[in-house]
Motif scaffolding. Structure first.
Motif, PDB file in Angstrom:
ATOM      1  N   PRO A  84       0.812  -1.236  -0.035  1.00 14.35           N
ATOM      2  CA  PRO A  84      -0.280  -0.059   0.059  1.00 14.35           C
ATOM      3  C   PRO A  84       0.994   1.312   0.070  1.00 14.35           C
ATOM      4  O   PRO A  84       2.044   1.198   0.494  1.00 14.35           O
ATOM      5  N   ALA A  85       0.589   2.236  -1.095  1.00 14.23           N
ATOM      6  CA  ALA A  85       1.253   3.277  -1.054  1.00 14.23           C
ATOM      7  C   ALA A  85       0.500   4.658  -0.572  1.00 14.23           C
ATOM      8  O   ALA A  85       0.758   5.623  -1.253  1.00 14.23           O
ATOM      9  N   GLY A  86      -0.160   4.501   0.337  1.00 16.82           N
ATOM     10  CA  GLY A  86      -1.090   5.941   0.762  1.00 16.82           C
ATOM     11  C   GLY A  86      -2.472   5.861   0.019  1.00 16.82           C
ATOM     12  O   GLY A  86      -2.855   4.848  -0.357  1.00 16.82           O
ATOM     13  N   ARG A  87      -3.223   6.800   0.204  1.00 11.57           N
ATOM     14  CA  ARG A  87      -4.329   7.176  -0.311  1.00 11.57           C
ATOM     15  C   ARG A  87      -4.437   8.280  -1.318  1.00 11.57           C
ATOM     16  O   ARG A  87      -3.790   9.307  -0.915  1.00 11.57           O
ATOM     17  N   ARG A  88      -5.280   8.148  -2.362  1.00 11.66           N
ATOM     18  CA  ARG A  88      -5.131   9.084  -3.303  1.00 11.66           C
ATOM     19  C   ARG A  88      -6.163  10.275  -2.718  1.00 11.66           C
ATOM     20  O   ARG A  88      -7.258   9.825  -2.260  1.00 11.66           O
ATOM     21  N   GLU A  89      -5.945  11.599  -2.758  1.00  6.83           N
ATOM     22  CA  GLU A  89      -6.802  12.568  -2.344  1.00  6.83           C
ATOM     23  C   GLU A  89      -7.858  12.877  -3.245  1.00  6.83           C
ATOM     24  O   GLU A  89      -7.962  14.119  -3.674  1.00  6.83           O
ATOM     25  N   VAL A  90      -8.754  12.019  -3.208  1.00  6.33           N
ATOM     26  CA  VAL A  90     -10.150  12.180  -3.977  1.00  6.33           C
ATOM     27  C   VAL A  90     -11.266  11.563  -3.274  1.00  6.33           C
ATOM     28  O   VAL A  90     -10.926  11.202  -2.226  1.00  6.33           O
ATOM     29  N   PRO A  91     -12.521  11.937  -3.649  1.00  7.14           N
ATOM     30  CA  PRO A  91     -13.610  11.618  -2.872  1.00  7.14           C
ATOM     31  C   PRO A  91     -13.363   9.762  -2.829  1.00  7.14           C
ATOM     32  O   PRO A  91     -13.060   9.136  -3.698  1.00  7.14           O
ATOM     33  N   GLY A  92     -13.561   9.359  -1.447  1.00  5.07           N
ATOM     34  CA  GLY A  92     -13.599   8.142  -1.228  1.00  5.07           C
ATOM     35  C   GLY A  92     -12.155   7.516  -0.799  1.00  5.07           C
ATOM     36  O   GLY A  92     -11.943   6.554  -0.165  1.00  5.07           O
ATOM     37  N   ARG A  93     -11.186   8.440  -1.018  1.00  2.00           N
ATOM     38  CA  ARG A  93      -9.761   8.295  -0.479  1.00  2.00           C
ATOM     39  C   ARG A  93      -9.133   6.671  -1.016  1.00  2.00           C
ATOM     40  O   ARG A  93      -9.246   6.001   0.100  1.00  2.00           O
ATOM     41  N   PRO A  94      -9.332   6.303  -2.151  1.00  2.00           N
ATOM     42  CA  PRO A  94      -8.909   4.880  -2.340  1.00  2.00           C
ATOM     43  C   PRO A  94      -7.366   4.686  -2.165  1.00  2.00           C
ATOM     44  O   PRO A  94      -6.537   5.688  -2.210  1.00  2.00           O
ATOM     45  N   LEU A  95      -7.121   3.333  -1.700  1.00  2.00           N
ATOM     46  CA  LEU A  95      -5.912   3.005  -1.387  1.00  2.00           C
ATOM     47  C   LEU A  95      -5.078   2.886  -2.780  1.00  2.00           C
ATOM     48  O   LEU A  95      -5.487   2.546  -3.846  1.00  2.00           O
ATOM     49  N   MET A  96      -3.631   3.337  -2.816  1.00  4.23           N
ATOM     50  CA  MET A  96      -2.921   3.325  -3.815  1.00  4.23           C
ATOM     51  C   MET A  96      -1.838   2.141  -3.601  1.00  4.23           C
ATOM     52  O   MET A  96      -1.619   1.846  -2.336  1.00  4.23           O
ATOM     53  N   TYR A  97      -1.519   1.733  -4.606  1.00  3.93           N
ATOM     54  CA  TYR A  97      -0.327   0.533  -4.408  1.00  3.93           C
ATOM     55  C   TYR A  97       0.857   0.909  -5.411  1.00  3.93           C
ATOM     56  O   TYR A  97       0.873   1.431  -6.279  1.00  3.93           O
ATOM     57  N   ALA A  98       2.162   0.290  -4.915  1.00  7.86           N
ATOM     58  CA  ALA A  98       3.293   0.535  -5.447  1.00  7.86           C
ATOM     59  C   ALA A  98       4.270  -0.635  -5.257  1.00  7.86           C
ATOM     60  O   ALA A  98       3.902  -1.673  -4.624  1.00  7.86           O
ATOM     61  N   THR A  99       5.336  -0.793  -6.022  1.00  5.23           N
ATOM     62  CA  THR A  99       6.170  -2.156  -5.918  1.00  5.23           C
ATOM     63  C   THR A  99       7.009  -1.668  -4.789  1.00  5.23           C
ATOM     64  O   THR A  99       7.146  -0.804  -4.326  1.00  5.23           O
TER      65      THR A  99
END
Length: 196
Positions: free
Chosen positions: A129-144
């Motif tokens: 997991p690489a934090g959350r996108r600052e948009v409605p719903g704040r979806p989880l972001m992924y990174a290698t």
């Protein structure tokens, strides 16, 4: 600490380490005053062309077997990390577009992904997991992860193959090539059959 002692200490720490180490990790063992960068450079040169080599992957240092000797170490065994096509596609999307959300992965792939696909990649240690996108719903972001780089022998994500490399290796689907030609406005290359 004298230069030779620093090199010996860094070599010993890296040799005994269970995982690749950053410069900060090495300083914690060897000391802040030690010239770690010079020791790593000297060790890299010292081990060049030998059976093991010192490499840096994603800012982390470790010893590895020389790639040209892999055939001596390979045994007939089943690889426990067989990825599905969905897993491979998802990993590639994350590697090329990180940080990326689940919805973005699905938009690129054109189909929904199961939660299990991301779980398998996280269990393998290749994504995180690489934090959350600052948009409605704040979806989880992924990174290698650095383990992804280590497993695939990459120093950084910049070493991922480009479109020309993939085309040269024959890894692009003819549909992908036609789509790419359509986007660029070129005429697609038609294959010639024996009947022509």
């Amino acid at each position: 600490m004298p230069p030779d002692e620093t090199m010996r200490a860094v070599e010993a720490v890296l040799f005994a380490a269970e995982a690749p180490l950053t410069l900060g990790d090495l300083r914690a063992y060897v000391g802040e005053e030690a010239d770690i960068a010079a020791a790593l450079s000297a060790l890299t040169e010292h081990y060049a062309g030998r059976g093991i080599e010192l490499v840096e992957r994603g800012g982390r240092w470790h010893f590895q077997t020389a790639p040209d000797l892999a055939n001596f170490l390979r045994r007939d065994r089943e690889d426990s990390r067989k990825l599905s096509r969905a897993g491979i596609e998802t990993l590639a999307i994350i590697a090329y577009h990180e940080p990326v959300t689940r919805a973005e992965i699905e938009a690129i792939r054109g189909v929904q992904i199961s939660k299990g696909t991301l779980d398998v990649l996280m269990e393998a240690g290749w994504i995180r997991p690489a934090g959350r996108r600052e948009v409605p719903g704040r979806p989880l972001m992924y990174a290698t992860t650095p383990e992804f780089l280590t497993h695939f022998g990459l120093a950084s994500r910049r070493d991922l193959p480009g479109i020309d490399d993939l085309r040269a290796a024959g890894l692009l689907d003819p549909v992908d090539l036609a789509f790419e030609a359509a986007l660029s406005g070129e005429e697609p290359v038609e294959s010639v059959t024996e009947d022509d």
